[in-house]
Write a protein that holds these residues in place. Structure first.
Motif, mmCIF file in Angstrom:
data_model
loop_
_atom_site.group_PDB
_atom_site.id
_atom_site.type_symbol
_atom_site.label_atom_id
_atom_site.label_comp_id
_atom_site.label_asym_id
_atom_site.label_seq_id
_atom_site.Cartn_x
_atom_site.Cartn_y
_atom_site.Cartn_z
ATOM 1 N N TYR A 93 17.672 6.326 -16.483
ATOM 2 C CA TYR A 93 16.840 7.321 -15.812
ATOM 3 C C TYR A 93 17.398 7.601 -14.426
ATOM 4 O O TYR A 93 17.994 6.727 -13.793
ATOM 5 C CB TYR A 93 15.397 6.814 -15.691
ATOM 6 N N VAL A 112 12.276 13.259 -12.630
ATOM 7 C CA VAL A 112 12.914 12.145 -13.327
ATOM 8 C C VAL A 112 13.551 12.669 -14.604
ATOM 9 O O VAL A 112 12.908 13.377 -15.387
ATOM 10 C CB VAL A 112 11.898 11.034 -13.659
ATOM 11 N N GLY A 140 16.441 11.938 -18.043
ATOM 12 C CA GLY A 140 17.028 10.916 -18.915
ATOM 13 C C GLY A 140 16.711 11.167 -20.372
ATOM 14 O O GLY A 140 16.518 12.307 -20.799
ATOM 15 N N ILE A 164 9.666 9.430 -20.738
ATOM 16 C CA ILE A 164 10.011 9.516 -19.319
ATOM 17 C C ILE A 164 8.754 9.353 -18.467
ATOM 18 O O ILE A 164 8.740 8.595 -17.477
ATOM 19 C CB ILE A 164 10.705 10.850 -19.009
ATOM 20 N N TRP A 174 7.687 5.779 -18.309
ATOM 21 C CA TRP A 174 8.577 5.037 -17.410
ATOM 22 C C TRP A 174 8.186 5.286 -15.960
ATOM 23 O O TRP A 174 8.145 4.355 -15.142
ATOM 24 C CB TRP A 174 10.021 5.468 -17.658
#
Length: 530
Positions: free
Chosen positions: A277, A295, A297, A315, A318
């Motif tokens: 990430y 963010v 990823g 995401i 996270w």
């Protein structure tokens, strides 16, 4: 009116910036340089060449920032392989060249912004690489030593300062940067026009052909004769095979959540997990009481997840585990990155072509940086100057580093042609929900069938027009994506992303609920078919 973006999701950048709109080119033209692509690569190249006094004409199938530049997270950060990996593959000299080119790209962007007075939130920041216990790469001493040898201002710290969670040891890279990419492109557009350049949207380049003296770019409306051509379309559409066996296409995802202003330190952040990430902040304006925590990823190969919406949820989960101050999600979007076989991007003369056709591709998650370097390298080439980084980024270089991954990617591509032997995903169109697409078998051919929200059916030949793979449905962006080389098509068959240059063939539906019985191809094309 041209499309504002090449997918169903709306990135923060395209929703918070106004870009000039330029009409299609409908008459034949002649120019010094034709630049294809209105992302950061093409716009920077056009600007630099116009500043050198060259006559420049830039075209784009959609419009400014509508491709992958509008779908980035827009940060300038060290290479994905990190300096230890670059040094291992290309030696200390190669690592120094990468470091110098990355720093040079940031310096150039900053200088252009100052010269052209572009309001795009450019900001110098420290960047941090960290690894939680049990997650990925941990030899930060090796990375710092390699970075310092390359001339990078880097150091190892016990933790990333100012965060609400402990990161453990990390590497700090000073003097990185971020900006608003679409506002930057808007500023470049005004500067290009002021310098005498010409820009046209809604103008798709279909092919490039010619000789070392003159190239012809054919579009759906006209032809452009140019002494040189720069193909800056994320992946080159004019190169049938060579470059597409040297890089692989991945989808990447981003989420922007509101956070109270000042609640998160102004840094760039990257971890070494799998999935990994990366994090940055964006401030809407000086008076705003909130910021956007962006963010990204959850990457995967293009075409390998028909319903990738769950990746946004991953995401977000996270983020909420590490940033408890995060509030509502404001934006979710995805983009496409091209991963080179051995790390550095491919920037320079197109292999197996005349000396006056150039490409910028292989962004590898560093699109803002590599695109800018590519524009610098190609400008020097066209102006007859030596460039110290040209050999490192040469698209003709042979793959020596990363051969294992390179061979794995090639094997994975070949496996995708086995899709021709598999049955369709739906036997009857009634099985396709509104807003969804499915691959259907029709004789020995395959159809890509989309049912719109009103129940209407849109059937296409499922054969990618690049090299004949079967396209896959992308429920997140409402598109048909090719798992072999990363081409993407809209539900109407129009090209959204190369290397394909030709739309998917529309197929008539003879009666409600049933595609025409003679639809599709009788035989699948060979992987090497042209």
């Amino acid at each position: 009116m041209t499309n504002l973006t090449n997918g169903a999701s709306m990135p923060l950048w395209l929703d918070t910036a106004s870009v000039p709109r330029f009409p299609p080119l409908t008459t034949d033209k002649q120019t010094d340089v034709c630049v294809i692509g209105a992302g950061i690569a093409g716009m920077t190249a056009a600007y630099l060449l116009a500043r050198e006094g060259r006559q420049v004409l830039l075209i784009d199938a959609m419009g400014i920032g509508a491709g992958e530049t509008g779908r980035t997270t827009a940060h300038f950060f060290p290479p994905d392989e990190w300096y230890a990996g670059v040094e291992e593959g290309f030696g200390e000299k190669g690592a120094r060249q990468v470091a110098a080119s990355f720093a040079g790209a940031i310096d150039l962007v900053e200088a252009i912004i100052r010269t052209e007075n572009i309001d795009c939130g450019f900001e110098r920041l420290d960047g941090y690489l960290y690894a939680l216990p049990g997650d990925g790469f941990k030899d930060f001493d090796k990375e710092v030593a390699a970075a310092v040898r390359a001339g990078v201002d880097a150091e190892k710290l016990d933790k990333v300062p100012g965060l609400s969670f402990g990161t453990g040891s990390c590497v700090r890279y000073r003097n990185q940067a971020q900006f608003h990419p679409v506002k930057y492109l808007a500023g470049l557009a005004h500067a290009i026009v002021r310098l005498g350049g010409e820009i046209h949207g809604g103008t798709q380049a279909l092919d490039v052909s010619g000789d070392p003296i003159m190239q012809t770019v054919r579009t759906q409306w006209s032809s452009i004769r140019a002494q040189a051509v720069v193909v800056a379309t994320n992946t080159p559409f004019n190169n049938r095979m060579v470059m597409h066996t040297k890089q692989a296409a991945y989808r990447t995802y981003a989420v922007a959540l509101r956070v109270p202003r000042g609640a998160v330190p102004r840094i760039l952040l990257w971890d070494t997990g799998d999935p990994y990430y990366y994090v940055r902040l964006e401030t809407p304006d000086a008076a705003a009481q909130h910021e956007y925590l962006i963010v990204g990823g959850a990457d995967h190969k293009v075409g390998e997840d028909d319903h990738p919406e769950h990746r946004y949820d991953e995401i977000e989960r996270w983020v909420r585990q590490r940033f408890p101050m995060a509030q509502q999600v404001e934006y979710r979007w995805s983009g496409e990155v091209m991963e080179p076989a051995d790390g550095p991007a491919y920037l320079g003369r197109n292999p197996m072509d005349d000396d006056n056709v150039y490409i910028i591709t292989g962004d590898s998650g560093n699109g803002m940086t590599h695109a800018t370097i590519g524009a610098m390298v190609i400008t020097d080439m066209l102006m007859g100057r030596d460039n110290p980084w040209a050999a490192l980024y040469d698209p003709s270089r042979k793959v020596k580093h990363g051969l294992t991954d390179f061979m794995k990617e090639q094997a994975d591509t070949l496996v995708r042609y086995a899709d021709w032997a598999r049955h369709g995903e739906a036997e009857f169109v009634e099985e396709i929900p509104p807003g969804e697409g499915r691959i259907m078998q029709m004789g020995s051919g395959k159809l890509a069938v989309y049912r719109d929200e009103q129940g209407g059916l849109h059937a296409l030949d499922a054969t990618c027009t690049h090299l004949g793979c079967v396209v896959h449905w992308n429920g997140g962006e409402k598109s048909w994506d090719c798992p072999c080389h990363g081409s993407r098509f809209g539900t109407d068959g129009q090209v959204l992303h190369g290397p394909a240059a030709t739309p998917l063939l529309a197929v008539a539906v003879e009666q409600p609920g049933m595609p025409a019985p003679d639809a599709g191809r009788d035989q699948p094309p060979r992987p090497d078919a042209h």
